[in-house]
Design a protein around this motif. Sequence first.
Motif, mmCIF file in Angstrom:
data_model
loop_
_atom_site.group_PDB
_atom_site.id
_atom_site.type_symbol
_atom_site.label_atom_id
_atom_site.label_comp_id
_atom_site.label_asym_id
_atom_site.label_seq_id
_atom_site.Cartn_x
_atom_site.Cartn_y
_atom_site.Cartn_z
ATOM 1 N N VAL A 105 0.837 -1.206 0.000
ATOM 2 C CA VAL A 105 0.000 0.000 0.000
ATOM 3 C C VAL A 105 0.870 1.255 0.000
ATOM 4 C CG1 VAL A 105 -1.631 1.348 1.383
ATOM 5 C CG2 VAL A 105 -2.017 -1.100 1.041
ATOM 6 N N LEU A 106 1.922 1.248 0.799
ATOM 7 C CA LEU A 106 2.830 2.399 0.837
ATOM 8 C C LEU A 106 3.485 2.635 -0.522
ATOM 9 C CD1 LEU A 106 4.574 1.825 4.291
ATOM 10 C CD2 LEU A 106 3.029 3.695 3.700
ATOM 11 N N VAL A 107 3.928 1.557 -1.150
ATOM 12 C CA VAL A 107 4.566 1.675 -2.468
ATOM 13 C C VAL A 107 3.567 2.196 -3.497
ATOM 14 C CG1 VAL A 107 5.545 0.340 -4.378
ATOM 15 C CG2 VAL A 107 6.331 -0.057 -2.044
ATOM 16 N N ALA A 108 2.349 1.660 -3.479
ATOM 17 C CA ALA A 108 1.336 2.089 -4.439
ATOM 18 C C ALA A 108 1.019 3.576 -4.274
ATOM 19 C CB ALA A 108 0.070 1.251 -4.267
ATOM 20 N N ARG A 109 0.980 4.044 -3.042
ATOM 21 C CA ARG A 109 0.721 5.470 -2.807
ATOM 22 C C ARG A 109 1.882 6.325 -3.308
ATOM 23 N NH1 ARG A 109 -1.450 4.828 3.430
ATOM 24 N NH2 ARG A 109 -3.563 4.077 2.923
ATOM 25 N N LEU A 331 -7.163 -4.055 3.367
ATOM 26 C CA LEU A 331 -7.293 -2.894 2.486
ATOM 27 C C LEU A 331 -8.174 -1.825 3.131
ATOM 28 C CD1 LEU A 331 -7.719 -4.535 -1.047
ATOM 29 C CD2 LEU A 331 -5.731 -3.295 -0.177
ATOM 30 N N LEU A 332 -9.252 -2.261 3.744
ATOM 31 C CA LEU A 332 -10.138 -1.315 4.421
ATOM 32 C C LEU A 332 -9.446 -0.700 5.633
ATOM 33 C CD1 LEU A 332 -13.468 -3.360 4.245
ATOM 34 C CD2 LEU A 332 -12.967 -1.237 3.026
ATOM 35 N N GLU A 336 -7.812 2.090 2.263
ATOM 36 C CA GLU A 336 -7.900 1.986 0.805
ATOM 37 C C GLU A 336 -9.310 1.585 0.366
ATOM 38 O OE1 GLU A 336 -5.669 2.821 -1.417
ATOM 39 O OE2 GLU A 336 -4.207 3.403 0.106
ATOM 40 N N ARG A 337 -10.303 2.311 0.834
ATOM 41 C CA ARG A 337 -11.694 1.983 0.489
ATOM 42 C C ARG A 337 -11.957 2.101 -1.009
ATOM 43 N NH1 ARG A 337 -15.212 1.280 4.533
ATOM 44 N NH2 ARG A 337 -14.466 1.729 6.642
ATOM 45 N N ASP A 338 -11.321 3.061 -1.651
ATOM 46 C CA ASP A 338 -11.540 3.243 -3.086
ATOM 47 C C ASP A 338 -11.003 2.073 -3.901
ATOM 48 O OD1 ASP A 338 -12.723 5.660 -2.575
ATOM 49 O OD2 ASP A 338 -10.930 6.857 -3.001
ATOM 50 N N ALA A 339 -10.097 1.304 -3.313
ATOM 51 C CA ALA A 339 -9.511 0.173 -4.038
ATOM 52 C C ALA A 339 -10.342 -1.094 -3.899
ATOM 53 C CB ALA A 339 -8.090 -0.091 -3.535
#
Length: 367
Positions: A105-109, A331-332, A336-339
């Motif tokens: 998640v950190l990398v994706a952001r 994810l929640l 990352e709710r939008d994902a």
Amino acid sequence: MQDIGQRLLHDKILGIALGAALLSLFVGRPTADAVDWSTILALLALMICVQLLNRLQVLDALSNRLLAVTSTQRQVVQLFTGLAFAGAMVLTNDVTILTLLPMLVLVARQQKMALALPAVLVVMAANLGSAFTPFGNPQNLYLFAHYQLSAGAFFRLSSPLLVGGVLVMLGLTYLARPRPIVTPPVRQIPDHPVAISLALGLFGLVLLGVFRVLPLGWVTLVAVIGGLLLDRRAVQRVDYGLLLTFICFFILVSAISHNPQVIAGMQRLMRTPHAVYLTSLVASQVISNVPATVLLAPFTSHSAALFWGVNVGGLGTLVASLANLLTLKQLLALGERDAVRPFFKLFTVLNVLGLLLLGSLGWFWLR
């Protein structure tokens, strides 16, 4: 405490799980040992450790170091997929997801990279990689003990699935685009050496508990106390809704699996290896692969068919493996709710594809 209560009240997945568990009581009566408390305790302890490392910015520093050895988004996806596949062989699929997903998640952001594809591939890789070893997932541990398999016999079962899983996952990573990444400056580990050392030591202690080297109950207690002493906020940020969701899920599965009609139906279906294979594969889609293993093993001597059915059966629906639900909940919990919606769509498509490919491999391998 108020923050925890608010999150539980607004947890839709927990609400659905609770409703399903209550309805299942009209189908069958769950046993007193329905809840696998070792899983719940292990998840609690691991989530505390991950929250500690996250708040100490250790995961942020590690994610930057991983980016330093890649040059494209496809390579990032391949790296995380490979780490998930290999890590799950030793750390189990659940531990691997809890460890890797926050870094992903950190990398994706950082890279403004769509999260759905790598998240789906990580959980698929964790499920398939964990199938290779007797201790990679709970169903393998159960099968290994129930059928008294030797190590050689077990690896003869799992090796073809390993090869098939590697090929499928490698192929799926090429769905990621080879866009160049922006390599951030390598961030040094934050200057909290004592706290970081204690948090890492706590994580190692928890792993010893997960692998039954130390009593898991005492290890979890130490993790809770250690978390409160090091950073009370880390303990508060644990996804307690996930733990309650799993408890509801265990009750649901126990109730269904103790229904006399369900048991009678299983006995009629478990006569040939291919029947065992299909039954376990389908059952995994409905009640998850670990309960399916425990439910079906007493009715068959076809260990190879059951192994393939419940391990390939971890692909498919969200409930096919607890690791799938764990990924969604993480994810929640990570904001990352939008994902979630694109994750669910892509998860369904790629898992069905993987299920068809590896399911066909299992069918022909059992002939």
